[in-house]
Design an enzyme around this catalytic site. Structure first.
Site, PDB file in Angstrom:
ATOM      1  N   LYS A  10      41.535  41.615  40.197  1.00 42.02           N
ATOM      2  CA  LYS A  10      40.070  41.625  40.397  1.00 42.02           C
ATOM      3  C   LYS A  10      39.606  40.302  41.001  1.00 42.02           C
ATOM      4  O   LYS A  10      38.825  40.288  41.942  1.00 42.02           O
ATOM      5  CB  LYS A  10      39.327  41.890  39.086  1.00 42.02           C
ATOM      6  CG  LYS A  10      37.819  41.926  39.277  1.00 42.02           C
ATOM      7  CD  LYS A  10      37.108  42.390  38.043  1.00 42.02           C
ATOM      8  CE  LYS A  10      36.807  41.297  37.081  1.00 42.02           C
ATOM      9  NZ  LYS A  10      35.765  40.346  37.546  1.00 42.02           N
ATOM     10  N   HIS A  67      42.394  43.050  30.177  1.00 40.75           N
ATOM     11  CA  HIS A  67      43.320  42.008  29.710  1.00 40.75           C
ATOM     12  C   HIS A  67      44.526  42.650  29.022  1.00 40.75           C
ATOM     13  O   HIS A  67      45.642  42.156  29.143  1.00 40.75           O
ATOM     14  CB  HIS A  67      42.628  41.098  28.676  1.00 40.75           C
ATOM     15  CG  HIS A  67      41.532  40.253  29.242  1.00 40.75           C
ATOM     16  ND1 HIS A  67      40.206  40.461  28.961  1.00 40.75           N
ATOM     17  CD2 HIS A  67      41.570  39.184  30.079  1.00 40.75           C
ATOM     18  CE1 HIS A  67      39.469  39.554  29.577  1.00 40.75           C
ATOM     19  NE2 HIS A  67      40.263  38.770  30.278  1.00 40.75           N
TER      20      HIS A  67
END
Ligand code: PAF
Length: 281
Positions: free
Chosen positions: A149, A34
């Site tokens: 992802k 993140h």
């Protein structure tokens, strides 16, 4: 750093924000994966722009109650990480403030979401599209950063932006991995040491199939079998899906004539991990 917990306050604050508004939507439990998205958002926003991070474990995108209940929510650590990363605004709403008890409007993508995670988690992408659209509208962001992802999620959000003419540019960032190849995920912390030791096999199995392709094996069933055997070499792994899909339509293919993606979701105990590799024709 401003912390906002009510949607109407986000709308007001964001409207008053200066420069480019860049959103990083998350469900919290922030990790290095993140933080690179936030760094990218900071670059895109520039010193005068506004980086916004949403932290919301969106209940309507979970198909399993136990998965929602077990989702890690270390809010204080997340806020500290955002502060450290130079985030300007964090939006962390309570579920009761995001959804009316009698809500009756949902955003549905009906093509790209038919395969892979969409097939194995019914309603998941309806929940994702609905919350992401709400976050775009509330934040008024012109740019939003997502990780590669979740490549099916990324494709579906891009489709939503295209089909609904949303004034948001989607920026994708490559997957971050542990040194042993395991893709970073908020779910990794729930793996037992034995499951954690087995989990890198997911990535290795996809790469093994890709290597077979490079040696001239073109049969899709053979490639899938290679990956299946590699994954199942660990007794801790249970395959949810393993599929080779067209990179654009995300429909399963039987021949590799166009760019494709080999993708898998595998349970290690109760923890479901996903990964994928790109396959060139
Ligand atoms: O990828 C995620 O973390 C979530 O699906 C998202 C995009 C924040 C929506 O809840």
């Amino acid at each position: 750093m401003t912390i906002i917990s009510h949607p109407s306050d986000l709308r007001l604050q964001a409207a008053a924000a200066t420069g480019p508004r860049v959103l990083v939507p998350t469900m919290g439990a922030l990790h290095a994966g993140h933080l690179v998205l936030i760094r990218r958002a900071r670059e895109l926003a520039g010193p005068d722009g506004t980086v916004m991070v949403s932290i919301f474990v969106n209940p309507i995108q979970f198909d399993r109650v136990a998965d929602l209940a077990a989702y890690p929510q270390p809010l204080e650590a997340d806020l500290a990480a955002c502060r450290e990363a130079g985030v300007d605004l964090v939006f962390t709403p309570a579920p009761g403030t995001m959804y009316h008890p009698d809500r009756s409007v949902t955003v549905t993508e009906s093509s790209l979401s038919q395969s892979l995670c969409g097939a194995s988690r019914p309603g998941h992408f309806d929940g994702v599209c609905t919350v992401v659209l709400k976050l775009f509208l509330l934040s008024g962001c012109g740019l939003a950063v997502f990780g590669e992802k979740d490549f099916q999620q990324l494709a579906i959000i891009r489709r939503m932006v295209r089909d609904l003419d949303l004034p948001v540019t989607i920026v994708a960032h490559p997957t971050l991995r542990e040194p042993d190849g395991l893709a970073l995920s908020s779910r990794n912390v729930r793996l037992t040491p034995a499951q954690r030791a087995a989990a890198p096999q997911l990535r290795q199995s996809l790469l093994a199939a890709k290597t077979r392709l490079a040696t001239g094996i073109r049969e899709v069933s053979e490639l899938l079998e290679t990956a299946r055997m590699e994954i199942e070499s660990s007794p801790l792994a249970r395959i949810d899906y393993l599929s080779l899909v067209d990179a654009e339509t995300l429909q399963p293919v039987t021949r590799i004539e166009r760019p494709a993606v080999l993708a898998a979701a595998v349970f290690y105990g109760e923890v479901r991990l996903i990964d994928h590799v790109g396959i060139a024709p």
